[in-house]
Scaffold this motif. Structure first.
Motif, PDB file in Angstrom:
ATOM      1  N   GLN A   1      17.542  12.936  -5.771  1.00 42.73           N
ATOM      2  CA  GLN A   1      16.883  14.233  -5.639  1.00 42.73           C
ATOM      3  C   GLN A   1      15.403  14.046  -5.277  1.00 42.73           C
ATOM      4  N   ILE A   2      14.744  13.125  -5.964  1.00 38.80           N
ATOM      5  CA  ILE A   2      13.328  12.857  -5.690  1.00 38.80           C
ATOM      6  C   ILE A   2      13.164  12.172  -4.338  1.00 38.80           C
ATOM      7  N   GLU A   3      14.084  11.266  -4.018  1.00 40.88           N
ATOM      8  CA  GLU A   3      14.025  10.564  -2.726  1.00 40.88           C
ATOM      9  C   GLU A   3      14.099  11.546  -1.563  1.00 40.88           C
ATOM     10  N   VAL A   4      15.024  12.485  -1.651  1.00 41.43           N
ATOM     11  CA  VAL A   4      15.190  13.471  -0.582  1.00 41.43           C
ATOM     12  C   VAL A   4      13.979  14.407  -0.516  1.00 41.43           C
ATOM     13  N   PHE A   5      13.457  14.746  -1.674  1.00 37.15           N
ATOM     14  CA  PHE A   5      12.309  15.647  -1.729  1.00 37.15           C
ATOM     15  C   PHE A   5      11.111  15.069  -0.973  1.00 37.15           C
TER      16      PHE A   5
ATOM     17  N   VAL B   1       0.828  -1.200   0.000  1.00 36.34           N
ATOM     18  CA  VAL B   1       0.000   0.000   0.000  1.00 36.34           C
ATOM     19  C   VAL B   1       0.869   1.259   0.000  1.00 36.34           C
ATOM     20  N   VAL B   2       1.909   1.273   0.795  1.00 32.74           N
ATOM     21  CA  VAL B   2       2.796   2.425   0.873  1.00 32.74           C
ATOM     22  C   VAL B   2       3.495   2.635  -0.467  1.00 32.74           C
ATOM     23  N   GLU B   3       3.902   1.549  -1.088  1.00 31.47           N
ATOM     24  CA  GLU B   3       4.579   1.657  -2.380  1.00 31.47           C
ATOM     25  C   GLU B   3       3.643   2.221  -3.448  1.00 31.47           C
ATOM     26  N   LEU B   4       2.388   1.812  -3.397  1.00 32.63           N
ATOM     27  CA  LEU B   4       1.413   2.322  -4.368  1.00 32.63           C
ATOM     28  C   LEU B   4       1.183   3.817  -4.171  1.00 32.63           C
ATOM     29  N   LYS B   5       1.126   4.257  -2.919  1.00 30.28           N
ATOM     30  CA  LYS B   5       0.964   5.681  -2.641  1.00 30.28           C
ATOM     31  C   LYS B   5       2.170   6.465  -3.137  1.00 30.28           C
ATOM     32  N   ALA B   6       3.353   5.907  -2.915  1.00 27.18           N
ATOM     33  CA  ALA B   6       4.571   6.569  -3.377  1.00 27.18           C
ATOM     34  C   ALA B   6       4.587   6.669  -4.892  1.00 27.18           C
ATOM     35  N   ARG B   7       4.125   5.620  -5.540  1.00 23.67           N
ATOM     36  CA  ARG B   7       4.087   5.621  -7.007  1.00 23.67           C
ATOM     37  C   ARG B   7       3.169   6.728  -7.514  1.00 23.67           C
ATOM     38  N   ASP B   8       2.011   6.882  -6.867  1.00 20.48           N
ATOM     39  CA  ASP B   8       1.081   7.942  -7.265  1.00 20.48           C
ATOM     40  C   ASP B   8       1.686   9.320  -7.019  1.00 20.48           C
ATOM     41  N   THR B   9       2.390   9.453  -5.903  1.00 16.02           N
ATOM     42  CA  THR B   9       3.024  10.732  -5.564  1.00 16.02           C
ATOM     43  C   THR B   9       4.080  11.113  -6.604  1.00 16.02           C
ATOM     44  N   VAL B  10       4.927  10.159  -6.953  1.00 14.44           N
ATOM     45  CA  VAL B  10       5.986  10.424  -7.925  1.00 14.44           C
ATOM     46  C   VAL B  10       5.402  10.657  -9.315  1.00 14.44           C
ATOM     47  N   ARG B  11       4.370   9.897  -9.642  1.00 15.88           N
ATOM     48  CA  ARG B  11       3.705  10.085 -10.933  1.00 15.88           C
ATOM     49  C   ARG B  11       3.167  11.515 -11.043  1.00 15.88           C
TER      50      ARG B  11
ATOM     51  N   LYS C   1      13.313   6.239  10.342  1.00 14.78           N
ATOM     52  CA  LYS C   1      12.881   6.124  11.736  1.00 14.78           C
ATOM     53  C   LYS C   1      13.051   4.716  12.282  1.00 14.78           C
ATOM     54  N   ILE C   2      12.841   3.716  11.433  1.00 14.87           N
ATOM     55  CA  ILE C   2      12.976   2.341  11.918  1.00 14.87           C
ATOM     56  C   ILE C   2      14.427   2.050  12.310  1.00 14.87           C
ATOM     57  N   TRP C   3      15.383   2.680  11.657  1.00 18.59           N
ATOM     58  CA  TRP C   3      16.790   2.518  12.043  1.00 18.59           C
ATOM     59  C   TRP C   3      17.076   3.299  13.324  1.00 18.59           C
ATOM     60  N   ILE C   4      16.470   4.484  13.436  1.00 17.85           N
ATOM     61  CA  ILE C   4      16.658   5.291  14.648  1.00 17.85           C
ATOM     62  C   ILE C   4      16.161   4.529  15.865  1.00 17.85           C
ATOM     63  N   TYR C   5      14.975   3.936  15.742  1.00 17.20           N
ATOM     64  CA  TYR C   5      14.420   3.165  16.855  1.00 17.20           C
ATOM     65  C   TYR C   5      15.334   2.005  17.217  1.00 17.20           C
ATOM     66  N   GLU C   6      15.905   1.375  16.212  1.00 20.03           N
ATOM     67  CA  GLU C   6      16.811   0.248  16.451  1.00 20.03           C
ATOM     68  C   GLU C   6      18.043   0.689  17.229  1.00 20.03           C
ATOM     69  N   VAL C   7      18.600   1.848  16.842  1.00 19.63           N
ATOM     70  CA  VAL C   7      19.774   2.371  17.546  1.00 19.63           C
ATOM     71  C   VAL C   7      19.430   2.664  19.000  1.00 19.63           C
ATOM     72  N   ILE C   8      18.280   3.312  19.209  1.00 17.29           N
ATOM     73  CA  ILE C   8      17.848   3.667  20.565  1.00 17.29           C
ATOM     74  C   ILE C   8      17.618   2.419  21.407  1.00 17.29           C
ATOM     75  N   GLU C   9      16.974   1.415  20.815  1.00 21.86           N
ATOM     76  CA  GLU C   9      16.705   0.174  21.540  1.00 21.86           C
ATOM     77  C   GLU C   9      17.993  -0.529  21.965  1.00 21.86           C
TER      78      GLU C   9
ATOM     79  N   GLU D   1      10.145  12.957   3.866  1.00 24.74           N
ATOM     80  CA  GLU D   1       9.260  13.130   5.019  1.00 24.74           C
ATOM     81  C   GLU D   1       8.086  12.150   4.954  1.00 24.74           C
ATOM     82  N   LYS D   2       7.743  11.713   3.765  1.00 20.49           N
ATOM     83  CA  LYS D   2       6.601  10.815   3.580  1.00 20.49           C
ATOM     84  C   LYS D   2       7.006   9.365   3.370  1.00 20.49           C
TER      85      LYS D   2
END
Length: 234
Positions: free
Chosen positions: A53-57, A28-38, A216-224, A60-61
């Motif tokens: 460039q697009i990845e950084v842009f 589902v997330v990938e489909l939303k990203a595809r629509d966003t980039v499209r 964020k999932i990596w940040i949580y891992e570091v904190i844990e 946040e999402k």
């Protein structure tokens, strides 16, 4: 921060980097990203871009690898056109543009010149050095004590599995911290993140990662695992 300049080159040649990462992430997330980039390319039909460039842009999402997959899918659909160009810095860049943009070559040339100016080794070393200076200044302000720079040992303990080391070791109120600075557009390599954490735990210091951005999932891992992450973006 050895290899920082090379990591900057990879900021523009990132299509293969995510191959095999999180292959089973929710569709589902990938489909939303595809629509966003499209939608982005539909609104910017006379522009030329590169993947990072697009990845950084949209970071946040979406995680970078999600946006990267969306771009791959849209290339396969024919919505986005791509072309690989060689950089004078010995790397490659995959240019992206909307299928309706027929006269893209002048824009491609301008973009490549801009990227090459930012991926120049002298410039990338300066950016990496600036990241280290920010860390030094921040820890000086809290009156910490630097115990080492580019080190893989602390007191009687030493890391010997690989030749990797930590950028700094600081002590704050007698508590030691191992600092790694990554001031690049892309995420630091996950394997390196794991290895640097292992180094810190082995030599008895608390891992701290000062990065431009990190999932964020990596940040949580570091904190844990008892560490900290300081994202420079925020």
């Amino acid at each position: 921060m050895a290899g920082e300049a090379n990591s900057f080159v990879s900021d523009y040649n990132d299509f293969d980097y995510y191959e095999g990462i999180n292959q089973y992430l929710v569709d589902v997330v990938e489909l939303k990203a595809r629509d966003t980039v499209r939608d982005f390319f539909e609104k910017n039909q006379e522009g030329i871009f590169y993947s990072r460039q697009i990845e950084v842009f949209y970071e946040e999402k979406y995680f970078h690898w999600i946006t990267n997959r969306a771009i791959r899918d849209l290339i396969e659909e024919g919505v986005i056109k791509e072309e690989v160009r060689k950089l004078s810095t010995k790397g490659e860049i995959k240019l992206l543009w909307h299928k309706n943009y027929r006269y893209y070559k002048r824009s491609a040339k301008d973009l490549i010149q801009l990227v090459e100016s930012y991926s120049n080794p002298e410039f990338t070393r300066s950016v990496g050095h600036y990241g280290e200076l920010m860390v030094l200044d921040a820890f000086a302000r809290i009156e910490s004590v630097m115990k080492g720079r580019d080190v893989k040992h602390f007191k009687e303990k030493c890391w010997t599995k690989t030749d990797k080391n930590m950028d700094f070791i600081f002590e704050i109120d007698s508590v030691p911290y191992g600092i790694e600075v990554k001031n690049t557009l892309g995420y630091m390599d996950y394997k390196e993140l794991k290895e640097k954490s292992e180094i810190c735990h082995h030599i008895g210091v608390i891992p701290v990662f000062v990065v431009r951005m990190m999932p964020k999932i990596w940040i949580y891992e570091v904190i844990e695992n008892g560490g900290f992450v300081l994202p420079l973006k925020y």
